[in-house]
Design a protein around this motif. Structure first.
Motif, mmCIF file in Angstrom:
data_model
loop_
_atom_site.group_PDB
_atom_site.id
_atom_site.type_symbol
_atom_site.label_atom_id
_atom_site.label_comp_id
_atom_site.label_asym_id
_atom_site.label_seq_id
_atom_site.Cartn_x
_atom_site.Cartn_y
_atom_site.Cartn_z
ATOM 1 N N PRO A 12 -28.077 -11.212 48.396
ATOM 2 C CA PRO A 12 -29.115 -12.124 47.905
ATOM 3 C C PRO A 12 -29.974 -11.434 46.842
ATOM 4 O O PRO A 12 -30.276 -10.244 46.946
ATOM 5 C CB PRO A 12 -29.938 -12.439 49.161
ATOM 6 C CG PRO A 12 -29.047 -12.105 50.308
ATOM 7 C CD PRO A 12 -28.185 -10.975 49.852
ATOM 8 N N ARG A 13 -30.375 -12.211 45.843
ATOM 9 C CA ARG A 13 -31.245 -11.697 44.782
ATOM 10 C C ARG A 13 -32.697 -12.039 45.103
ATOM 11 O O ARG A 13 -33.049 -13.218 45.213
ATOM 12 C CB ARG A 13 -30.864 -12.294 43.428
ATOM 13 C CG ARG A 13 -29.575 -11.765 42.838
ATOM 14 C CD ARG A 13 -29.320 -12.347 41.456
ATOM 15 N NE ARG A 13 -29.032 -13.779 41.538
ATOM 16 C CZ ARG A 13 -27.821 -14.283 41.635
ATOM 17 N NH1 ARG A 13 -26.758 -13.506 41.661
ATOM 18 N NH2 ARG A 13 -27.646 -15.599 41.698
ATOM 19 N N ILE A 14 -33.523 -11.017 45.235
ATOM 20 C CA ILE A 14 -34.957 -11.215 45.479
ATOM 21 C C ILE A 14 -35.727 -10.690 44.277
ATOM 22 O O ILE A 14 -35.545 -9.533 43.870
ATOM 23 C CB ILE A 14 -35.423 -10.480 46.745
ATOM 24 C CG1 ILE A 14 -34.703 -11.015 47.977
ATOM 25 C CG2 ILE A 14 -36.932 -10.618 46.921
ATOM 26 C CD1 ILE A 14 -35.075 -10.305 49.272
ATOM 27 N N ILE A 164 -38.405 -12.913 55.627
ATOM 28 C CA ILE A 164 -37.621 -12.955 54.397
ATOM 29 C C ILE A 164 -36.163 -13.276 54.705
ATOM 30 O O ILE A 164 -35.538 -14.124 54.058
ATOM 31 C CB ILE A 164 -37.756 -11.615 53.648
ATOM 32 C CG1 ILE A 164 -39.188 -11.441 53.141
ATOM 33 C CG2 ILE A 164 -36.759 -11.529 52.497
ATOM 34 C CD1 ILE A 164 -39.478 -10.075 52.550
ATOM 35 N N ASN A 165 -35.610 -12.617 55.727
ATOM 36 C CA ASN A 165 -34.214 -12.855 56.093
ATOM 37 C C ASN A 165 -33.990 -14.270 56.596
ATOM 38 O O ASN A 165 -32.944 -14.886 56.327
ATOM 39 C CB ASN A 165 -33.773 -11.847 57.159
ATOM 40 C CG ASN A 165 -33.642 -10.444 56.600
ATOM 41 O OD1 ASN A 165 -33.322 -10.265 55.432
ATOM 42 N ND2 ASN A 165 -33.904 -9.447 57.427
ATOM 43 N N THR A 169 -31.460 -16.952 54.954
ATOM 44 C CA THR A 169 -30.425 -17.602 55.752
ATOM 45 C C THR A 169 -30.456 -19.112 55.558
ATOM 46 O O THR A 169 -29.408 -19.758 55.408
ATOM 47 C CB THR A 169 -30.607 -17.263 57.247
ATOM 48 O OG1 THR A 169 -30.479 -15.856 57.432
ATOM 49 C CG2 THR A 169 -29.568 -17.981 58.096
ATOM 50 N N GLU A 170 -31.659 -19.685 55.552
ATOM 51 C CA GLU A 170 -31.791 -21.124 55.313
ATOM 52 C C GLU A 170 -31.270 -21.499 53.927
ATOM 53 O O GLU A 170 -30.597 -22.527 53.748
ATOM 54 C CB GLU A 170 -33.261 -21.536 55.436
ATOM 55 C CG GLU A 170 -33.854 -21.375 56.818
ATOM 56 C CD GLU A 170 -33.383 -22.455 57.761
ATOM 57 O OE1 GLU A 170 -33.305 -23.628 57.345
ATOM 58 O OE2 GLU A 170 -33.087 -22.137 58.926
ATOM 59 N N LYS A 172 -28.996 -19.860 52.157
ATOM 60 C CA LYS A 172 -27.540 -19.714 52.182
ATOM 61 C C LYS A 172 -26.872 -20.906 52.852
ATOM 62 O O LYS A 172 -25.830 -21.394 52.388
ATOM 63 C CB LYS A 172 -27.170 -18.424 52.910
ATOM 64 C CG LYS A 172 -25.675 -18.207 53.052
ATOM 65 C CD LYS A 172 -25.381 -16.947 53.856
ATOM 66 C CE LYS A 172 -23.884 -16.781 54.080
ATOM 67 N NZ LYS A 172 -23.577 -15.586 54.903
ATOM 68 N N ASN A 173 -27.477 -21.394 53.930
ATOM 69 C CA ASN A 173 -26.888 -22.501 54.686
ATOM 70 C C ASN A 173 -27.196 -23.867 54.092
ATOM 71 O O ASN A 173 -26.728 -24.891 54.601
ATOM 72 C CB ASN A 173 -27.392 -22.458 56.133
ATOM 73 C CG ASN A 173 -26.894 -21.237 56.878
ATOM 74 O OD1 ASN A 173 -25.900 -20.633 56.504
ATOM 75 N ND2 ASN A 173 -27.597 -20.869 57.944
ATOM 76 N N GLY A 174 -27.993 -23.887 53.042
ATOM 77 C CA GLY A 174 -28.351 -25.161 52.427
ATOM 78 C C GLY A 174 -29.326 -25.979 53.236
ATOM 79 O O GLY A 174 -29.431 -27.196 53.052
ATOM 80 N N THR A 175 -30.064 -25.318 54.138
ATOM 81 C CA THR A 175 -30.997 -26.031 55.006
ATOM 82 C C THR A 175 -32.458 -25.664 54.708
ATOM 83 O O THR A 175 -33.346 -26.023 55.478
ATOM 84 C CB THR A 175 -30.698 -25.716 56.483
ATOM 85 O OG1 THR A 175 -30.728 -24.293 56.689
ATOM 86 C CG2 THR A 175 -29.326 -26.247 56.863
#
Length: 312
Positions: A12-14, A164-165, A169-170, A172-175
């Protein structure tokens, strides 16, 4: 996993920004913690100097000067502009080839609760990313003189890694819930924090007055974000010892007191030792009673077309 090409996955890019400046200990500690996990691609785009209390000010008429900065483990740029400028150009793909997955603004020196959110450049950096459709967090540490140290920023960043994680995750999951961004405040005694607490933006505010001074150096400085240290002196301060020119009067802000509200609000929970997580939107709406009052009041405005005299 068998049959899956590992090249399909990326870290992931932060992107990190702030209002205390790219050299601020809070930003450097946050970047160090993110880099040390080896789980993220870390980008930095932040003001080249302190820009505390500038709110959502943007550069409009002049070109932005941007300079590459060396920060170990990250790709970093310093911007001669505001936090909102930094967030805007940082997600524009003018400096970085890809839009970041998440923008984190902070860690700020001083809490950002209640009405002070309006003044905060830290919150503005996250808000600008939110305007542009990029998920974002603002992070602030409740710095208290005589108790806090720069080491607390690292502890605060580590304490917020699960947040942050969870957001990543949300995403990434599209939620991921896209109707708000998050304002996170870390308590002074971060080692013994009581966990995360969902809060609402309160109405806390440091009451500010003014006093006349004879020179720019007279009197002390406030914290970088409109908050009041626990050991701040509340009072009138030294009186002006000479009469300044009426053509060049000098005034400095001084703390008059602190006003805050009660339970389930950000400031109260922060003082109780929680890491507060407050959802913020793009706009500050009036409450429902005010909206209803306006709807009832506005149709009657034409009945008051005559001049009004106020008797004092």
């Amino acid at each position: 996993m068998e049959g899956v090409n590992p090249s399909c996955y990326r870290r992931p890019r932060i992107m990190v920004t702030n209002d205390d400046g790219i050299d601020a200990p809070g930003l450097r500690a946050l970047v160090q913690v993110l880099v040390s996990t080896d789980r993220y691609e870390v980008l930095v785009c932040a003001p080249d100097s302190e820009k505390s209390g500038v709110s959502h000010c943007i550069t409009w008429q002049h070109a932005l000067s941007v300079k590459r900065v060396q920060i170990e483990g990250a790709t970093a740029f310093a911007v001669c502009g505001t936090p909102a400028d930094s967030a805007s150009i940082g997600v524009s793909q003018m400096l970085f080839p890809e839009v970041p997955d998440l923008v984190v603004s902070g860690i700020n020196k001083g809490s950002n609760c209640g009405y002070h959110i309006v003044y905060s450049g830290t919150v503005a950096g996250a808000r600008e990313a939110f305007f542009l459709g990029v998920p974002s967090l603002a992070m602030s540490y409740d710095w208290v003189g005589g108790k806090s140290s720069d080491d607390d920023y690292k502890l605060g960043a580590e304490a917020c890694l699960p947040l942050i994680n969870a957001v990543l995750t949300e995403i990434k999951n599209g939620t991921y819930f896209q109707r708000c961004f998050l304002n996170i405040d870390i308590p002074t005694d971060v080692v013994h924090h009581k966990g995360y607490r969902a809060t609402r933006q309160g109405k806390s505010i440091v009451k500010i007055g003014w006093r006349q001074v004879v020179s720019e150096s007279q009197g002390g400085n406030m914290l970088s974000t409109m908050t009041m240290e626990n050991n701040s002196t509340i009072g009138e301060g030294p009186k002006v010892s000479s009469t300044p020119s009426e053509e060049n009067l000098l005034f400095k802000k001084q703390v008059k007191g602190l006003q805050f509200d009660g339970e389930d609000m950000d400031f109260q929970a922060l003082q109780e030792g929680y890491i507060t997580v407050t959802p913020l939107g793009a706009l500050s709406r009036a409450d429902a009673d005010s909206e209803n009052h306006l709807k009832n009041w506005l149709p009657n405005v034409t009945d008051h077309s005559s001049p009004i005299s106020i008797i004092e």
